[in-house]
Design a protein around this motif. Sequence first.
Motif, PDB file in Angstrom:
ATOM      1  N   ARG A 128       0.730  -1.406  -0.019  1.00 15.65           N
ATOM      2  CA  ARG A 128       0.158  -0.096  -0.024  1.00 15.65           C
ATOM      3  C   ARG A 128       0.761   1.176  -0.099  1.00 15.65           C
ATOM      4  N   ASP A 129       2.004   1.037   0.495  1.00 16.34           N
ATOM      5  CA  ASP A 129       2.877   2.309   0.682  1.00 16.34           C
ATOM      6  C   ASP A 129       4.245   1.982   1.137  1.00 16.34           C
ATOM      7  N   VAL A 130       5.301   2.769   0.987  1.00 19.55           N
ATOM      8  CA  VAL A 130       6.698   2.380   1.565  1.00 19.55           C
ATOM      9  C   VAL A 130       6.640   3.411   2.873  1.00 19.55           C
ATOM     10  N   THR A 131       6.765   2.728   3.924  1.00 23.42           N
ATOM     11  CA  THR A 131       6.927   3.396   5.260  1.00 23.42           C
ATOM     12  C   THR A 131       8.497   3.894   5.462  1.00 23.42           C
ATOM     13  N   THR A 132       8.696   4.617   6.350  1.00 20.39           N
ATOM     14  CA  THR A 132      10.161   5.097   6.598  1.00 20.39           C
ATOM     15  C   THR A 132      11.075   3.823   6.986  1.00 20.39           C
ATOM     16  N   ASN A 133      10.502   3.103   7.903  1.00 17.07           N
ATOM     17  CA  ASN A 133      11.233   1.792   8.207  1.00 17.07           C
ATOM     18  C   ASN A 133      11.601   1.025   7.092  1.00 17.07           C
ATOM     19  N   LEU A 134      10.449   0.588   6.472  1.00 18.89           N
ATOM     20  CA  LEU A 134      10.785  -0.142   5.031  1.00 18.89           C
ATOM     21  C   LEU A 134      11.639   0.643   4.014  1.00 18.89           C
ATOM     22  N   ARG A 135      11.714   1.830   3.890  1.00 15.51           N
ATOM     23  CA  ARG A 135      12.542   2.425   2.872  1.00 15.51           C
ATOM     24  C   ARG A 135      14.115   2.356   3.551  1.00 15.51           C
ATOM     25  N   LYS A 136      14.403   2.400   4.900  1.00 13.44           N
ATOM     26  CA  LYS A 136      15.497   2.309   5.297  1.00 13.44           C
ATOM     27  C   LYS A 136      16.130   0.612   5.104  1.00 13.44           C
ATOM     28  N   ALA A 137      15.125  -0.105   5.376  1.00 14.54           N
ATOM     29  CA  ALA A 137      15.540  -1.589   4.943  1.00 14.54           C
ATOM     30  C   ALA A 137      15.931  -1.621   3.505  1.00 14.54           C
ATOM     31  N   PHE A 138      14.989  -1.174   2.651  1.00 13.39           N
ATOM     32  CA  PHE A 138      15.600  -1.057   1.057  1.00 13.39           C
ATOM     33  C   PHE A 138      16.951  -0.621   1.120  1.00 13.39           C
ATOM     34  N   ASN A 139      17.052   0.518   1.545  1.00 13.18           N
ATOM     35  CA  ASN A 139      18.466   1.272   1.563  1.00 13.18           C
ATOM     36  C   ASN A 139      19.630   0.548   1.974  1.00 13.18           C
ATOM     37  N   LYS A 153       5.372   8.467  -1.375  1.00 16.57           N
ATOM     38  CA  LYS A 153       5.310   9.887  -1.408  1.00 16.57           C
ATOM     39  C   LYS A 153       6.473  10.521  -2.174  1.00 16.57           C
ATOM     40  N   ASP A 154       7.865   9.974  -1.788  1.00 27.14           N
ATOM     41  CA  ASP A 154       8.935  10.276  -2.441  1.00 27.14           C
ATOM     42  C   ASP A 154       9.330   9.076  -3.334  1.00 27.14           C
ATOM     43  N   PRO A 155       9.175   9.118  -4.616  1.00 25.82           N
ATOM     44  CA  PRO A 155       9.489   7.859  -5.544  1.00 25.82           C
ATOM     45  C   PRO A 155      10.724   7.705  -5.948  1.00 25.82           C
ATOM     46  N   VAL A 156      11.808   7.376  -4.886  1.00 22.75           N
ATOM     47  CA  VAL A 156      13.185   7.078  -4.948  1.00 22.75           C
ATOM     48  C   VAL A 156      13.496   5.738  -5.563  1.00 22.75           C
ATOM     49  N   GLU A 157      12.553   4.698  -5.137  1.00 25.69           N
ATOM     50  CA  GLU A 157      12.808   3.411  -5.447  1.00 25.69           C
ATOM     51  C   GLU A 157      12.515   3.036  -6.928  1.00 25.69           C
ATOM     52  N   VAL A 186     -14.456   7.873  -3.095  1.00 25.46           N
ATOM     53  CA  VAL A 186     -14.318   6.488  -2.468  1.00 25.46           C
ATOM     54  C   VAL A 186     -13.200   5.817  -2.490  1.00 25.46           C
ATOM     55  N   CYS A 187     -12.276   5.809  -1.477  1.00 24.93           N
ATOM     56  CA  CYS A 187     -10.905   5.066  -1.607  1.00 24.93           C
ATOM     57  C   CYS A 187     -10.394   4.718  -0.265  1.00 24.93           C
ATOM     58  N   GLY A 188      -9.184   3.889  -0.315  1.00 29.08           N
ATOM     59  CA  GLY A 188      -8.593   3.478   0.935  1.00 29.08           C
ATOM     60  C   GLY A 188      -8.329   4.527   1.659  1.00 29.08           C
ATOM     61  N   ALA A 189      -7.649   4.119   3.042  1.00 31.28           N
ATOM     62  CA  ALA A 189      -7.065   5.182   3.994  1.00 31.28           C
ATOM     63  C   ALA A 189      -6.140   6.169   3.362  1.00 31.28           C
ATOM     64  N   LEU A 190      -6.323   7.601   3.709  1.00 32.41           N
ATOM     65  CA  LEU A 190      -5.618   8.353   2.984  1.00 32.41           C
ATOM     66  C   LEU A 190      -4.195   8.528   3.660  1.00 32.41           C
ATOM     67  N   LYS A 191      -3.940   7.757   4.756  1.00 37.83           N
ATOM     68  CA  LYS A 191      -2.593   7.700   5.135  1.00 37.83           C
ATOM     69  C   LYS A 191      -1.572   7.115   4.291  1.00 37.83           C
ATOM     70  N   TYR A 192      -2.269   6.162   3.152  1.00 40.27           N
ATOM     71  CA  TYR A 192      -1.580   5.753   2.077  1.00 40.27           C
ATOM     72  C   TYR A 192      -1.268   6.747   0.972  1.00 40.27           C
ATOM     73  N   SER A 193      -0.025   6.934   0.339  1.00 38.51           N
ATOM     74  CA  SER A 193       0.372   8.058  -0.667  1.00 38.51           C
ATOM     75  C   SER A 193      -0.431   7.920  -1.863  1.00 38.51           C
ATOM     76  N   ILE A 194      -0.902   6.578  -1.997  1.00 41.51           N
ATOM     77  CA  ILE A 194      -1.316   6.366  -3.523  1.00 41.51           C
ATOM     78  C   ILE A 194      -2.828   6.981  -3.085  1.00 41.51           C
ATOM     79  N   ASN A 195      -3.530   6.942  -2.070  1.00 44.62           N
ATOM     80  CA  ASN A 195      -4.807   7.722  -2.007  1.00 44.62           C
ATOM     81  C   ASN A 195      -4.577   9.154  -1.512  1.00 44.62           C
ATOM     82  N   ASN A 319      11.804   4.627 -13.121  1.00 41.40           N
ATOM     83  CA  ASN A 319      10.322   4.840 -12.787  1.00 41.40           C
ATOM     84  C   ASN A 319       9.463   5.117 -13.914  1.00 41.40           C
ATOM     85  N   VAL A 320       9.015   3.615 -14.236  1.00 40.54           N
ATOM     86  CA  VAL A 320       8.182   3.446 -15.409  1.00 40.54           C
ATOM     87  C   VAL A 320       6.867   3.749 -15.167  1.00 40.54           C
TER      88      VAL A 320
END
Length: 333
Positions: A128-139, A153-157, A186-195, A319-320
């Motif tokens: 649904r999103d990339v959290t701060t902790n997940l982004r750190k794990a990616f990095n 929110k910040d499409p770095v991946e 009508v959408c999912g939670a606004l805490k997710y960046s896609i929404n 970023n395709v």
Amino acid sequence: MEKQTVTIYDVAREAHVSMATVSRVVNGNSNVRQNTRNKVLRVIKDLNYHPNAVARGLASKKTTTVGVIIPDVTNIYFSELARGINDIAEMYKYNIILASSDGNTEKECRVFNSLLAKQVDGIVFMGRDVTTNLRKAFNDAKVPVVLAGTTSKDPVEPSVNIDYRAATDEAVSQLLNNGCQKVGLVCGALKYSINREYRLAGYRDALLKKQVEFDEHLLFETSESYQDGYDLAPRLIQNGIQGAFVSDDELAAGILNGLTDASVNVPTAFQLITGNNTKFTRVVRPELSSIDQPLYDIGAVAMRLLTKLMDHDVVANKNVVLAHQIINRNSTN
């Protein structure tokens, strides 16, 4: 000799060659004489030898295995993406380890680290999103990660998506142009960046172009389930809404049936456009108009992008954004 006991040592012994020679044959190394190659291949066939991917990767430091993280294996949207990923993985001789995060942000990190422990060569992430902790794990990871059908929110991946903001803009604009004076989102939670960053932004874009004032009472957050949609239908009616863009097809099916049970005719009194064009749009009556996302292609292109990154190829566009369109059916005029 039983299948499970056959090792590279057995093949080397039967073919009267070194284990290094067997390894070169298995990995397609051209530095083997043709008669030796044929002899090794014959023994491999006779013994029914299946090379172990992890062991085979020790020399090349590759396991020829990729991890795929999916938030919900029952969700048609993500399962269609996974089909595209799997087909391209097979084409490029990669095995897949599929892991479910259950849409849980804490579990996503655990699953990600678990895949790294299995020495995968790369990971395709769906969520649904990339959290701060997940982004750190990616990095921190030493393997490439590609997002499929997933925004941040910040499409770095590296990622593969459609333009969700533009798609929402088009859908809402169509409803406004069709004469719907009050159009809901009508959408999912606004805490997710896609929404929040994409769909809500696209909704506002459409309203602004038509000089329609934004009304927060026309915005509805849900868990994107069928029951949520069905239960929401009376509120949509009470708020005087005449049309809605709905982010998820299952959610839209619930709204449609809720409206029908409340004797609201679709599309005469209420128009609907949904977001993914899965089979849900065609198994209900009336059939649902929808944004058509190339779901299979999103997965396939994401996997192909991952293969390039794993091979350290130069990738000009990480970023395709694939094309989308609106398919009009019987839920709109």
